[in-house]
Enzyme design. Structure first.
Site, PDB file in Angstrom:
ATOM      1  N   GLY A 199      58.854  41.710  42.172  1.00 26.10           N
ATOM      2  CA  GLY A 199      59.886  42.591  42.727  1.00 26.10           C
ATOM      3  C   GLY A 199      59.320  43.399  43.879  1.00 26.10           C
ATOM      4  O   GLY A 199      58.184  43.860  43.832  1.00 26.10           O
ATOM      5  N   SER A 236      56.226  43.915  38.895  1.00 23.48           N
ATOM      6  CA  SER A 236      56.387  44.846  40.030  1.00 23.48           C
ATOM      7  C   SER A 236      55.411  44.497  41.133  1.00 23.48           C
ATOM      8  O   SER A 236      54.317  43.985  40.866  1.00 23.48           O
ATOM      9  CB  SER A 236      56.086  46.273  39.573  1.00 23.48           C
ATOM     10  OG  SER A 236      54.702  46.416  39.328  1.00 23.48           O
ATOM     11  N   ASP A 237      55.773  44.798  42.377  1.00 24.19           N
ATOM     12  CA  ASP A 237      54.735  44.811  43.394  1.00 24.19           C
ATOM     13  C   ASP A 237      53.796  45.963  43.024  1.00 24.19           C
ATOM     14  O   ASP A 237      54.145  46.876  42.264  1.00 24.19           O
ATOM     15  CB  ASP A 237      55.305  44.965  44.811  1.00 24.19           C
ATOM     16  CG  ASP A 237      54.279  44.515  45.871  1.00 24.19           C
ATOM     17  OD1 ASP A 237      53.073  44.425  45.536  1.00 24.19           O
ATOM     18  OD2 ASP A 237      54.668  44.269  47.029  1.00 24.19           O
ATOM     19  N   TRP A 238      52.592  45.916  43.593  1.00 23.02           N
ATOM     20  CA  TRP A 238      51.535  46.821  43.147  1.00 23.02           C
ATOM     21  C   TRP A 238      51.880  48.283  43.452  1.00 23.02           C
ATOM     22  O   TRP A 238      52.156  48.632  44.611  1.00 23.02           O
ATOM     23  CB  TRP A 238      50.213  46.387  43.784  1.00 23.02           C
ATOM     24  CG  TRP A 238      49.395  45.486  42.881  1.00 23.02           C
ATOM     25  CD1 TRP A 238      48.075  45.657  42.558  1.00 23.02           C
ATOM     26  CD2 TRP A 238      49.814  44.314  42.165  1.00 23.02           C
ATOM     27  NE1 TRP A 238      47.674  44.672  41.682  1.00 23.02           N
ATOM     28  CE2 TRP A 238      48.708  43.839  41.424  1.00 23.02           C
ATOM     29  CE3 TRP A 238      51.016  43.634  42.044  1.00 23.02           C
ATOM     30  CZ2 TRP A 238      48.770  42.717  40.602  1.00 23.02           C
ATOM     31  CZ3 TRP A 238      51.083  42.507  41.235  1.00 23.02           C
ATOM     32  CH2 TRP A 238      49.974  42.065  40.524  1.00 23.02           C
TER      33      TRP A 238
END
Ligand code: BGC
Length: 868
Positions: A199, A236-238
């Site tokens: 995401g 999630s993206d980081w």
């Protein structure tokens, strides 16, 4: 209209995973949906669950081990081959590289679109076209996963620019979203089921909801998971997770990294307080268990599962790695066959933009020595890979000068000169020049300071990487001091590139200061991570004294950034240019490598303009003026303006070629491999003409006002409207290769097999009219019937690659997916094929269409009805 309503397809959990779920406590469930570290998920040893290890992607597999990796050409170069066989082989190599580094899931590919040429991550994307993007990605992901390694397709969705990237809202209508930006994701889910989807940082304002992507329930739960029936893990993206309950309900399955961050800090409390029901985590945990099982990290009595050792062997076999010998110059122990594939890929990706005088290949007579002036900053130091999280430490690097010297006919000469400057910032300071001003020892004095200014620790170091990582958490600032030896006569420049709160003194005088505190934004957001060298002119010796406040960034720990930089006295820019021009005048041929740099093309920021940095345009102009046999090679991932294009006979687009920069270029220039690339995007002639010229959000919103007219479709719309419209410097799909082609015939066949989706195929007969065997990329563009909903003027419907011997013809089947004809109907909530007569136009690029077939669709009789 024929229409197919989108239907929900709920995923039925596997009974054995449901059994495992019963064994987990609420605490364990929470721990499983939060990363255990930067790259790994949480283990539950008593259940046979090991950590699942993830790593970037998409320029190779970096691995958490700090080792070296195969460095691929940039993804846009792979797309420029339009070659699905090569993409599949690249996918198998991703799998082999993942195994080599102990990685289970590769954070790649990126299937966002090149909506604007200024996008910082343009080079990481495949194309401005959704169909080309989807085709390449499906081939690559399918091959990688067939070898037991998961791919994490990113970034879902509308993550097409970098400015304010953690905050902006992309505002798009539903048709644009479905037909353009979601299209690659949908194809991937349908055809190869990526084991994970990432995401994005940004939000989306669409379908009545404006929210961060990780909280966007209509896009993540209703569409991705339910309508498409996606059973993989939505990660999630980081450091992108901003909330607890909204992200839980929005569809996020795993927060990365961990263990701190929004979920790490707050999810367990939310479950205990009842704000989040434990049962809301069950589907997420099941998805994590499913991923672990797919990657071999969950030991279950499963007759279908393949043990790790077997997978590794299969990967080596499947990638053809076991069979091939070492690539030239491969270091001991490196998987040498990767060099062979990467070299082929990089050479194949090169696009011949023009070759008026037939200069390429340079070697026409293997017995005749050539004098080559190899010029340009990128000839001396190629830009191998773009900046940002895709970075890998390469197994090896090959350089154009070395490889050309080895490959040119005996007796040839290669004169190598930069001639121009592309970098704004000076190179790294050689630490051997430094002396600790307190002890007199060689090196740099590093002092950790507490908030009250007291000294916590002090030491002298003889290594410096530009960062001090893992600083102890109680340190408030770091002071760096050195006496720098500058013996060479003349003016030097000394400086420090840093971020956040800092003060830099040179010889006691302040040369830079910053008062803005930064945290994880330094890693994630526009411009912050770009080193700004505060430069001081000095000579003889200088005292450098920099105090930098420690950055505390969630997920990334405590660190300071200090790029110590130094420019030696040297010839002036004019002297450099003059030397290059002199070498060009004395050579049989001048090869000029110009391009961008990591200061220009990188994750974290968009470009302000499309210019070649520094004085490279001047170099090209002056060289071309003295040698009519000039070949320019552009070493860039995203479009740059080539204001001298008309004045140079031969121009090749060489991409960000990865580790085989040298070997691949030598192969192309000497004629070993045909540069058969085709542009996967449009090359503008000037910035003002670009349909989406910048990516800056306005009041936090990026309006996708161009709708479905992404990239070349907007150029076509304008050209269609009138002859005065600006034409690009080179159109989408363009590339000459090294032979000539005639398009003889196209036959449209409509397959009506009742046991398979109805299909459309254009059988195009193309003739290689040249004296060399060549590769053609046959492209089919679709034009809509009159009337009906507004659609692009034309769009890519299918393509195929054909290798054809000299002076012969071949009939190439070009599949056109029925989806290519369809539009999304927001009222009917389904895909429809507007009836009427479609034109299928076959040719060499969107601007070079040679043959036409008509296809009449009657109401209720659309190709692919009932299947997609
Ligand atoms: C990037 C992702 C990447 C992740 C991990 C993020 O900043 O947007 O593409 O996979 O970092 O490095």
């Amino acid at each position: 209209m024929s229409s197919q309503a989108a239907t929900a397809q709920a995923v039925a959990p596997e009974p054995e995973l449901l059994d495992l779920l019963q064994e987990l406590s609420a605490e364990e469930k929470v721990s499983l949906v939060v990363g255990a570290s930067m790259w790994a998920t949480t283990a539950v040893p008593r259940l046979g669950l090991e950590p699942v290890v993830m790593s970037d992607g998409p320029v190779g597999v970096r691995g958490p081990d700090g080792g070296t990796s195969a460095m691929f050409p940039a993804p846009s170069a792979l797309a420029a081959t339009w070659d699905l066989g090569l993409a599949a082989r690249a996918g198998a190599l991703f799998a082999a590289e993942a195994r080599r580094h102990g990685v289970d899931v590769v954070l790649a590919p990126q299937v966002n679109l090149q909506r604007t040429p200024v996008g910082g991550r343009h080079f990481e994307c495949y194309s401005e076209d959704p169909h080309l993007t989807a085709e390449i990605a499906v081939a690559l992901v399918g091959a990688a996963q067939a070898h037991g390694v998961g791919m994490c397709v990113k970034h879902y969705v509308a993550n097409d620019s970098e400015t304010e990237r953690t905050r902006y809202l992309a505002r798009l209508d539903e048709r644009t979203l479905r037909e353009v930006y979601l299209a690659p994701f949908e194809r991937l889910v349908r055809d190869v089921n990526p084991w994970s989807v990432m995401g994005a940082y940004n939000g989306a304002d669409t379908q009545g909801v404006a929210a961060p992507l990780l909280e966007h329930r209509p896009l993540v739960v209703d569409l991705l998971k339910e309508e498409w029936g996606y059973d993989g893990l939505f990660v999630s993206d980081w450091v992108a997770t901003q909330s607890v309950a909204p992200a839980v309900r929005g569809g996020l399955d795993l927060q990365m990294p961990g263990p701190d961050g929004a979920w790490g800090d707050g999810l367990l409390d939310a479950v205990r307080s009842g704000e989040v029901a434990e049962s809301e985590l069950d589907d997420k945990v099941l998805r994590l268990l499913r991923l672990a099982r797919r990657t071999g990290r969950l030991t279950l009595p499963d007759p279908g599962a393949t043990p790790h050792a077997t997978i590794a062997a299969a990967v080596a076999q499947g990638a053809g790695l076991a069979a091939q010998g070492p690539g030239p110059g491969a270091p001991e122990g490196a998987p040498a066959a990767s060099a062979v594939l990467l070299r082929e890929l990089a050479a194949r990706s090169v696009v011949v933009l023009k070759d008026d005088a037939g200069l390429v290949p340079l070697v026409q007579d293997a017995a005749r020595p050539l004098r080559v002036a190899l010029l340009g900053p990128a000839a001396v130091e190629p830009f191998f890979q773009g900046g940002g999280s895709s970075f890998v430490r390469p197994d090896r690097l090959t350089y154009p000068a070395d490889e050309l010297r080895a490959a040119l006919p005996p007796g040839s000469q290669v004169t190598l000169l930069a001639g121009a400057r592309a970098l704004r910032n000076p190179p790294e300071l050689d630490i051997d020049r430094c002396t600790d001003p307190v002890t007199g020892e060689p090196g740099l004095r590093v002092t950790l300071l507490a908030a009250d200014g007291s000294v916590l620790t002090e030491h002298t170091t003889t290594t410096w990487t530009g960062w001090l990582q893992d600083v102890r958490p109680d340190a408030d600032a770091v002071r760096l001091r050195a006496t720098v030896r500058l013996d060479e006569p003349g003016g030097h420049e000394l400086g420090v590139g840093t971020v956040g709160i800092h003060r830099v003194l040179v010889d006691g005088a302040e040369v830079a200061a910053g008062a803005t505190r930064v945290d994880e934004d330094v890693v994630l957001s526009s411009g912050h991570n770009h080193p700004i060298a505060a430069l001081a002119p000095v000579s003889g010796a200088a005292d450098l004294d920099a105090t930098l406040q420690v950055v505390h960034a969630v997920g990334y720990g405590h660190f300071v950034r200090a790029a110590l930089v130094h420019r030696l006295p040297g010839p002036s820019a004019e002297d450099d240019l003059a030397a290059a021009v002199e070498a060009a005048a004395a050579a049989d041929v001048a090869v000029v490598l110009v391009g961008t740099t990591a200061e220009v093309e990188s994750e974290g920021y968009d470009r302000p303009d499309l210019d070649l940095p520094g004085n490279q345009d001047e170099l090209v102009r002056r060289v071309a003026a003295v040698n009519p046999r000039t070949v320019v090679v552009v070493n860039a991932g995203a479009p740059v303006l080539l204001p001298w294009l008309a004045d140079v006979p031969t121009v090749l687009w060489g991409w960000l070629p990865g580790q085989e920069a040298g070997t691949a270029l030598a192969d192309v220039l000497t004629g070993l491999t045909e540069p058969s690339g085709r542009l996967p995007w449009t090359l503008p002639a000037c910035h003002e003409d670009v349909p989406v010229p910048h990516a800056r959000p306005v009041a936090g919103v990026v309006e996708y006002a161009e709708g479905t007219d992404v990239g070349y479709r907007a150029w076509e719309r304008r050209l269609d409207a009138g002859p005065d419209a600006p034409a690009p410097a080179a159109p989408f799909g363009h590339g000459l290769g090294w032979t000539t082609w005639e398009y003889e015939d196209a036959v449209l066949a409509r397959g009506e097999a009742h046991d398979a989706p109805a299909t459309l195929t254009v059988y195009a007969t193309v003739r290689n009219t040249g004296r060399r065997a060549g590769r053609e990329v046959v492209q089919v563009y679709v034009e809509a019937p009159d009337g009906g909903p507004r659609r692009p003027v034309r769009w890519l419907g299918g393509f195929a690659v054909a290798d054809v011997p000299a002076m012969s013809s071949v009939t190439v089947p070009v599949p056109v997916s029925p989806r290519a004809l369809q539009v999304w109907d927001p009222q009917a909530r389904g895909w429809t094929t507007p009836p009427g007569t479609y034109r299928l136009r076959t040719g060499r690029s969107v601007a070079d269409l040679r043959l036409t077939n008509d296809l009449t669709v009657r109401p209720g009789d659309a190709p692919g009805t009932g299947a997609q």
